[in-house]
Design a protein around this motif. Structure first.
Motif, short mmCIF file in Angstrom:
data_model
loop_
_atom_site.label_atom_id
_atom_site.label_comp_id
_atom_site.label_asym_id
_atom_site.label_seq_id
_atom_site.Cartn_x
_atom_site.Cartn_y
_atom_site.Cartn_z
N LYS A 294 0.82 -1.21 0.00
CA LYS A 294 0.00 0.00 0.00
C LYS A 294 0.86 1.26 0.00
N GLY A 295 2.01 1.19 0.64
CA GLY A 295 2.89 2.35 0.68
C GLY A 295 3.85 2.28 1.85
N LEU A 296 4.58 3.37 2.05
CA LEU A 296 5.56 3.47 3.12
C LEU A 296 5.07 4.44 4.19
N GLY A 297 5.62 4.32 5.37
CA GLY A 297 5.24 5.23 6.44
C GLY A 297 6.20 5.15 7.61
N MET A 298 5.85 5.80 8.69
CA MET A 298 6.66 5.81 9.90
C MET A 298 5.82 5.31 11.07
N GLU A 299 6.37 4.42 11.84
CA GLU A 299 5.73 3.90 13.04
C GLU A 299 6.78 3.82 14.15
N GLN A 300 6.50 4.48 15.27
CA GLN A 300 7.39 4.43 16.43
C GLN A 300 8.82 4.83 16.04
N GLY A 301 8.91 5.82 15.16
CA GLY A 301 10.20 6.35 14.79
C GLY A 301 10.99 5.51 13.79
N GLN A 302 10.34 4.55 13.16
CA GLN A 302 11.03 3.70 12.19
C GLN A 302 10.25 3.61 10.89
N LEU A 307 1.08 -3.08 4.02
CA LEU A 307 0.60 -4.05 3.05
C LEU A 307 -0.80 -3.67 2.58
N ASP A 308 -1.10 -4.00 1.34
CA ASP A 308 -2.43 -3.79 0.77
C ASP A 308 -3.25 -5.03 1.08
N ARG A 309 -4.04 -4.98 2.12
CA ARG A 309 -4.75 -6.16 2.60
C ARG A 309 -5.80 -6.68 1.60
N PRO A 310 -6.64 -5.83 0.98
CA PRO A 310 -7.63 -6.36 0.02
C PRO A 310 -6.98 -7.08 -1.16
N GLU A 311 -5.97 -6.47 -1.77
CA GLU A 311 -5.31 -7.13 -2.88
C GLU A 311 -4.54 -8.35 -2.40
N GLY A 312 -3.97 -8.25 -1.21
CA GLY A 312 -3.24 -9.38 -0.66
C GLY A 312 -4.12 -10.58 -0.43
N GLU A 313 -5.38 -10.36 -0.08
CA GLU A 313 -6.28 -11.47 0.17
C GLU A 313 -6.48 -12.31 -1.09
N ASP A 314 -6.54 -11.66 -2.26
CA ASP A 314 -6.65 -12.43 -3.51
C ASP A 314 -5.44 -13.33 -3.70
N LEU A 315 -4.27 -12.79 -3.41
CA LEU A 315 -3.04 -13.58 -3.54
C LEU A 315 -3.04 -14.76 -2.58
N TRP A 316 -3.36 -14.49 -1.31
CA TRP A 316 -3.31 -15.58 -0.32
C TRP A 316 -4.38 -16.63 -0.59
#
Length: 340
Positions: A294-302, A307-316
């Motif tokens: 889905k893209g990049l971001g920052m969490e807890q300074g890192q 992940l793109d969960r809807p598209e990922g569900e098709d893959l899984w």
């Protein structure tokens, strides 16, 4: 050519895929190794000697509620890469690479899904974190549990790889041919890769696929490099005198098995049988992709990867249905085959 500075920040902020390429190379090595071991069916001493040095990982699989088994005779293997400690162990390390390998029941293809190490997910018992932290906190079992919760895919076996086997194997084979399509400079190492055809040794090949900056298209160029080296290694292993030179054969197998650890439920006999069942699979029967992002971001300074969960569900779902390689081909989401 040297890429202009205005491209560097974007390239540096992208997920670090260089270790993904190394994992793909190692997967091919494992598959080829299993096939060779199977072909040596009557040579018990050689099989037991090499199989005996594969490390067994105790309690590598989670307990409790787990996803349902996949179709009969299908296999989902979780491959992780982690450098060994000075004492030779891999305990307590973060996994540099995480990949799901889907081997369908008909054994006509193999599908590979790479999960970026910085993927921001829920780690059971720990909350949100980068996915590679699971391996450090709870070893292979927690890493498998994390992936199973994320994907609802049942993992059948685990393999953990140390990278020294890859470099040594390339050197034993006399190098791998690689075509560099355009000249580019790595600003970190101040090394210039000139366009042309080369025979790369293990150290050079690793440096080539590890380049992190200075590529015109950033990660896309790096992934294409990795794929080119991967397929070159597969072709080299299968076409040179590996099978007819007993010493070379042993040394190649030794390089891989000495750097491989698997769950204790995956026996040497099971691996040999799997290798034999894959004897007809070639490099063009292998399909590679990366979990939808889905893209990049920052969490807890890192820096993290979402992940793109809807598209990922098709893959899984395709993995659960035992048709990952077909899904990759149908959706056109596979990685490029070659660089030319």
């Amino acid at each position: 050519m040297t890429v202009s500075d205005d491209l560097e920040p974007a390239a540096a902020e992208r997920p670090r895929w260089r270790r993904v390429g190394r994992s793909l190379l190692i997967v091919t090595v494992i598959v080829v190794t299993l096939a060779i071991l199977a072909a040596l069916g009557t040579d018990f001493w050689l099989r037991s000697q090499l199989g005996g040095q594969v490390q067994q990982l105790p309690s590598a699989m989670p307990v409790g509620d787990r996803p349902d088994d996949g179709p009969q005779d299908s296999l989902n293997i979780m491959l992780m890469g982690s450098d060994k400690r000075a004492d030779g162990s891999i305990a307590g390390q973060r996994s540099d690479t995480m990949m799901i390998v889907n081997i369908p029941a008909d054994r006509r293809s193999i599908g590979f899904v790479s999960i970026p190490r910085d993927s921001w997910v829920q780690v059971p018992g720990h909350g949100p974190a980068k996915i590679n932290a699971a391996y450090s906190w709870g070893g292979p079992a927690l890493a498998v549990e994390t992936v199973e919760k994320l994907t609802q895919v049942r993992i059948d076996h685990v393999a953990v790889i140390d990278w020294e086997g890859f470099k040594r194997m390339i050197d034993l084979l006399g190098g791998v041919p690689v075509t560099i399509p355009f000249t580019v400079t790595d600003p970190y190492s101040d090394r210039t890769w000139k366009a042309g055809k080369y025979e790369m040794d293990g150290e050079t090949a690793l440096a080539y696929v590890r380049q992190r900056a200075g590529l015109p298209r950033g990660d896309l160029d790096r992934i294409e490099r990795q794929q080119a080296v991967l397929r070159s290694l597969a072709r080299t292993t299968m076409t040179r005198s590996t099978f007819t030179n007993p010493k070379l054969l042993y040394d190649v197998l030794d390089a891989v098995t000495a750097n491989l650890a698997v769950d204790e439920g995956w026996t040497a006999a099971d691996m040999r049988n799997l290798g034999w069942s894959l004897r007809s699979v070639r490099s063009n029967d292998m399909a590679f992709t990366i979990v939808p992002l889905k893209g990049l971001g920052m969490e807890q300074g890192q820096s993290v990867v979402y992940l793109d969960r809807p598209e990922g569900e098709d893959l899984w779902q395709a993995v659960r249905d035992d048709r990952l390689a077909d899904w990759i081909e149908e959706t056109g989401t596979g990685l490029d085959d070659v660089v030319d």
